[in-house]
Write an enzyme that holds these catalytic residues in place. Structure first.
Site, PDB file in Angstrom:
ATOM      1  N   SER A   1       8.413 -13.905  30.840  1.00 43.51           N
ATOM      2  CA  SER A   1       6.967 -13.731  30.989  1.00 43.51           C
ATOM      3  C   SER A   1       6.225 -15.062  31.064  1.00 43.51           C
ATOM      4  O   SER A   1       5.229 -15.172  31.782  1.00 43.51           O
ATOM      5  CB  SER A   1       6.412 -12.866  29.848  1.00 43.51           C
ATOM      6  OG  SER A   1       6.853 -13.350  28.621  1.00 43.51           O
TER       7      SER A   1
ATOM      8  N   CYS B   1       6.489  -2.290  27.204  1.00 44.17           N
ATOM      9  CA  CYS B   1       7.077  -3.624  26.995  1.00 44.17           C
ATOM     10  C   CYS B   1       5.991  -4.687  26.792  1.00 44.17           C
ATOM     11  O   CYS B   1       5.160  -4.926  27.676  1.00 44.17           O
ATOM     12  CB  CYS B   1       7.951  -3.947  28.204  1.00 44.17           C
ATOM     13  SG  CYS B   1       8.437  -5.661  28.324  1.00 44.17           S
TER      14      CYS B   1
ATOM     15  N   LYS C   1      18.133   0.893  34.065  1.00 43.71           N
ATOM     16  CA  LYS C   1      17.544  -0.061  35.013  1.00 43.71           C
ATOM     17  C   LYS C   1      18.023   0.177  36.433  1.00 43.71           C
ATOM     18  O   LYS C   1      19.198   0.489  36.643  1.00 43.71           O
ATOM     19  CB  LYS C   1      17.923  -1.472  34.597  1.00 43.71           C
ATOM     20  CG  LYS C   1      17.291  -1.857  33.296  1.00 43.71           C
ATOM     21  CD  LYS C   1      17.701  -3.241  32.911  1.00 43.71           C
ATOM     22  CE  LYS C   1      17.119  -3.564  31.560  1.00 43.71           C
ATOM     23  NZ  LYS C   1      17.954  -4.468  30.801  1.00 43.71           N
TER      24      LYS C   1
END
Ligand SMILES: N[C@@H](CCC(=O)N[C@@H](CS)C(=O)NCC(=O)O)C(=O)O
Length: 208
Positions: A72, A19, A46
């Site tokens: 992020s 990722c 997940k």
């Protein structure tokens, strides 16, 4: 608030091996030498904990005691404030605003191509790869002004660009050695850093 968030004393990052957004955060962590437990997950499967903690279930997700952060950029800015050394943002408000504007433009103009670049649809990939290549070449001069992106020191902008530049070949973007030399040289400076090497997962290491 989750019991997991309360129990841990060391920060935890939900991350995935390939990722790019997680790589961005792993790089900030490595550059600052921050102790963290990295929980590597399969994005297609997940863990329940993550889905309870983050309404989007997205990665990266950072847990710092009672604090749960996702996105992020939000995580990176938090880490820079919580662990100020070395600083990854300038100090004065005008320079900080300019850095945030640069981050906005990188996300808006280049990270926005990721859904196409990672779509697996050859037409979309080819079009987005050409767009990214042309755009990087057009911006090449900016990369030669200073050792890092418009800075003498490594910053959050570099931590955003490095994971993208590392993946260019996997996206089918080949930069021409002449026109794009400043970008290529800049990328090599980033890749040579100890923090960058430490930020890589095995899968990412094999990307180049
Ligand atoms: N803007 C977000 C994007 C994060 C993102 O798109 N992560 C992907 C994995 S690379 C994800 O978790 N997508 C949601 C999903 O797979 O359900 C960030 O910068 O953290």
């Amino acid at each position: 608030m989750s019991t997991i968030a309360n129990r841990r004393s060391v920060m935890m990052l939900y991350s995935a091996a390939e990722c790019i957004h997680c790589h961005r955060v792993r790089l900030v962590l490595a550059e600052k030498d921050i102790t963290v437990d990295i929980e590597s997950i399969d994005p297609d499967n997940k863990p329940e904990d993550l889905l309870h903690l983050n309404p989007y279930g997205s990665i990266p997700t950072l847990i710092d005691r009672d604090l749960v952060l996702y996105d992020s950029r939000v995580i990176s800015e938090y880490l820079d404030e919580r662990f100020p050394h070395p600083p990854l943002m300038p100090v004065d408000p005008v320079s900080r605003a300019q850095s945030r504007l640069a981050l906005f433009r990188i996300e808006n103009d280049w990270y926005s191509l990721l859904p196409d670049l990672e779509s697996g649809d050859s037409k979309r990939v080819t079009k987005a790869a050409k767009n990214l290549r042309d755009s990087l070449i057009a911006a090449a001069d900016v990369f030669s002004v200073k050792p890092f992106f418009l800075s003498d020191e490594f910053t959050l902008i570099d931590a955003t660009l490095a994971p993208l530049l590392w993946r260019l070949r996997t996206y089918g973007v080949e930069l021409p050695p002449g026109d794009a030399k400043p970008v290529i040289d800049y990328a090599e400076r980033l890749f040579a850093r100890e923090g960058f090497q430490l930020s890589l997962t095995e899968i990412e290491r094999d990307m180049r």
